[in-house]
Design a protein around this motif. Structure first.
Motif, PDB file in Angstrom:
ATOM      1  N   THR A   1       0.851  -1.050  -0.067  1.00  0.00           N
ATOM      2  CA  THR A   1      -0.111  -0.028   0.110  1.00  0.00           C
ATOM      3  C   THR A   1       0.919   1.306  -0.219  1.00  0.00           C
ATOM      4  O   THR A   1       0.610   2.072  -0.612  1.00  0.00           O
ATOM      5  N   LEU A   2       2.176   1.268   0.881  1.00  0.00           N
ATOM      6  CA  LEU A   2       2.813   2.393   0.812  1.00  0.00           C
ATOM      7  C   LEU A   2       3.655   2.672  -0.502  1.00  0.00           C
ATOM      8  O   LEU A   2       3.685   3.773  -0.774  1.00  0.00           O
TER       9      LEU A   2
ATOM     10  N   LYS B   1      17.096  -1.804   2.624  1.00  0.00           N
ATOM     11  CA  LYS B   1      16.446  -1.293   1.573  1.00  0.00           C
ATOM     12  C   LYS B   1      15.754  -0.060   1.982  1.00  0.00           C
ATOM     13  O   LYS B   1      15.657   1.068   1.269  1.00  0.00           O
ATOM     14  N   LYS B   2      14.957   0.066   3.095  1.00  0.00           N
ATOM     15  CA  LYS B   2      14.191   1.069   3.846  1.00  0.00           C
ATOM     16  C   LYS B   2      15.125   2.185   4.067  1.00  0.00           C
ATOM     17  O   LYS B   2      14.887   3.402   3.592  1.00  0.00           O
ATOM     18  N   ASN B   3      16.304   2.022   4.685  1.00  0.00           N
ATOM     19  CA  ASN B   3      17.193   3.166   4.871  1.00  0.00           C
ATOM     20  C   ASN B   3      17.963   3.621   3.679  1.00  0.00           C
ATOM     21  O   ASN B   3      17.967   4.952   3.574  1.00  0.00           O
ATOM     22  N   THR B   4      18.053   2.909   2.560  1.00  0.00           N
ATOM     23  CA  THR B   4      18.660   3.262   1.418  1.00  0.00           C
ATOM     24  C   THR B   4      17.532   4.237   0.503  1.00  0.00           C
ATOM     25  O   THR B   4      18.029   5.190  -0.009  1.00  0.00           O
TER      26      THR B   4
ATOM     27  N   THR C   1       8.083   7.021   3.748  1.00  0.00           N
ATOM     28  CA  THR C   1       9.153   6.082   3.887  1.00  0.00           C
ATOM     29  C   THR C   1       9.602   5.487   5.091  1.00  0.00           C
ATOM     30  O   THR C   1       9.953   4.349   5.004  1.00  0.00           O
ATOM     31  N   PHE C   2       9.330   6.259   6.141  1.00  0.00           N
ATOM     32  CA  PHE C   2       9.538   5.590   7.389  1.00  0.00           C
ATOM     33  C   PHE C   2       8.990   4.315   8.066  1.00  0.00           C
ATOM     34  O   PHE C   2       9.091   3.943   8.801  1.00  0.00           O
TER      35      PHE C   2
ATOM     36  N   LEU D   1       5.345  17.896  -1.676  1.00  0.00           N
ATOM     37  CA  LEU D   1       4.725  16.528  -2.327  1.00  0.00           C
ATOM     38  C   LEU D   1       5.971  15.633  -2.158  1.00  0.00           C
ATOM     39  O   LEU D   1       5.736  14.472  -1.562  1.00  0.00           O
ATOM     40  N   ILE D   2       7.078  15.874  -2.591  1.00  0.00           N
ATOM     41  CA  ILE D   2       8.316  15.189  -2.547  1.00  0.00           C
ATOM     42  C   ILE D   2       8.725  14.821  -1.071  1.00  0.00           C
ATOM     43  O   ILE D   2       8.938  13.757  -0.600  1.00  0.00           O
ATOM     44  N   SER D   3       8.665  15.849  -0.506  1.00  0.00           N
ATOM     45  CA  SER D   3       8.977  15.866   1.019  1.00  0.00           C
ATOM     46  C   SER D   3       8.068  14.850   1.832  1.00  0.00           C
ATOM     47  O   SER D   3       8.380  14.207   2.400  1.00  0.00           O
ATOM     48  N   LEU D   4       6.710  14.795   1.518  1.00  0.00           N
ATOM     49  CA  LEU D   4       5.634  13.964   2.153  1.00  0.00           C
ATOM     50  C   LEU D   4       5.970  12.466   1.814  1.00  0.00           C
ATOM     51  O   LEU D   4       6.038  11.691   2.698  1.00  0.00           O
ATOM     52  N   GLY D   5       6.539  12.307   0.523  1.00  0.00           N
ATOM     53  CA  GLY D   5       6.989  10.844   0.111  1.00  0.00           C
ATOM     54  C   GLY D   5       8.026  10.472   0.954  1.00  0.00           C
ATOM     55  O   GLY D   5       8.171   9.323   1.094  1.00  0.00           O
TER      56      GLY D   5
END
Length: 392
Positions: free
Chosen positions: A10-11, A69-72, A179-180, A171-175
């Motif tokens: 979903t994310l 992969k999350k940290n990357t 990700t966290f 909007l990019i900042s919200l993305g």
């Protein structure tokens, strides 16, 4: 309570739509020109951008396999924020060059990583067979989002050339923030140090060297992704050449993005019908024909050839991504995807400056005809060299 790996899917849908809300993309070349970066310098910057991705592609794939992969992805999206801030509030060649290098590092950090995280999440759920379908849906959602962005972006550009980038920033900042909330499916089994980095690098190169299928997919991507990427980067200039008014560029981009979304959404069905061999041949034919026809720069009608490329792009992205994932082990998945993406950028790095030179020396139409001839020769060569792989 939702399974964390279901939440990952979903994310992916939500974040992908946000990360592509770049309102300056439909007028990319014109945006650079309005920011005091002439077309010749624009092609140089895009070539350096591809070089940055090329240089960092494999190292960042290894980083993703080692630090997670999350940290990357967090690092990747932070680079995008920095890039858009610079181009939104500054002008000139050097600032834009620095911004695009930062963006290149961001792209290389995220290119194979996001796909690897999605595939591993499905693997954790025992749903690997759904990858083509979910990847197609993801690409479709992205393109639908982009379609609306394109209309708004062209309109914002007509009000103020800098406005598309300024509106993109939040909007990019919200993305980045969302990700966290990803859950790492398979935490790294190795410590991130130089010794493990070099060992992983050697293992990955050896793995790629021994796998003829991955080699063919890489060389295939070099020319196909390279041509599609270049054509779409120069689309706003091409539209001007075929007499499309700036006020209609957003509408044209909207239609093209929706076509890409449609082909991506149905890619798994088409691939099931055509199978791998025929699917790859159809992609080659479509890209070759569209490139040569774009070289004719036919007024108004020429827009159909860009649409052909965008239809092809949606299908190509989904199935190539799935083919590489299928041949890559979990421990090296991000690196294998990064190697394949590296070939995309080798093509752009080599071909874009040549295209820019041809445009300056001759014309946009002549440049595309030269490119089409080169594509034909290249595709014949790799299909002969890998005929046994294709047959299997």
């Amino acid at each position: 309570m939702q399974n964390p790996f279901e939440r990952n899917i979903t994310l992916h849908y939500i974040i992908a739509s946000l990360m592509w809300m770049r309102f300056f993309v439909p007028v990319l070349a014109l945006f650079y020109i309005a920011s005091q970066v002439p077309l010749e310098e624009f092609t140089i910057i895009m070539g350096v951008f591809s070089l940055a991705i090329l240089l960092f592609e494999i190292p960042t794939g290894i980083i993703a396999d080692l630090i997670g992969k999350k940290n990357t992805l967090l690092l990747s999206r932070l680079c995008y924020i920095a890039e858009i801030y610079l181009i939104a509030f500054h002008n000139g060649f050097w600032i834009f060059l620095i911004a695009k290098i930062i963006s290149g590092i961001g792209v290389s950090l995220g290119s194979g990583t996001s796909s690897a995280l999605l595939f591993d999440s499905l693997k954790k759920l025992g749903r690997e067979k759904d990858h083509k379908r979910i990847s197609g849906t993801l690409h479709a959602i992205t393109n639908v989002s982009m379609a609306f962005v394109f209309i708004i972006g062209a309109y914002l550009f007509s009000l103020n050339p800098k406005l598309p980038a300024i509106v993109s920033l939040p909007l990019i900042s919200l993305g980045f923030l969302l990700t966290f909330f990803f859950k790492e499916p398979y935490p790294p089994s190795k410590t991130a140090n130089l010794k493990n980095f070099m060992a992983h690098f050697k293992e990955s190169i050896s793995m790629f060297w021994k796998n003829r299928h991955l080699q063919y997919l890489g060389l295939f991507s070099l020319i196909i992704a390279g041509v599609i990427g270049m054509a779409l980067s120069l689309s706003s200039v091409y539209y001007k050449e075929i007499l499309i008014p700036i006020s209609l560029i957003g509408v044209i981009a909207f239609i093209g993005s929706m076509l890409s979304a449609l082909s991506a959404k149905n890619a798994h069905k088409l691939e099931q019908y055509w199978k791998q061999k025929k699917s790859l041949y159809i992609i080659q034919i479509c890209v070759l024909v569209a490139t040569l026809l774009m070289g004719l720069t036919i007024g108004y009608i020429g827009v159909l050839f860009i649409f052909m490329l965008q239809l092809t792009e949606g299908f190509y992205t989904v199935i190539i991504n799935d083919y590489v994932n299928t041949h890559a082990p979990t421990s090296h998945r991000a690196t294998m995807l990064s190697i394949n993406n590296m070939f995309d950028n080798i093509g752009i790095f080599i071909l874009l400056p040549l295209l820019g030179f041809s445009i300056k020396a001759y014309s946009l139409g002549t440049a595309f005809i030269f490119l089409g001839i080169l594509v034909l020769v290249y595709l014949i060569t790799i299909n002969i060299a890998f005929r046994k792989v294709i047959a299997s």
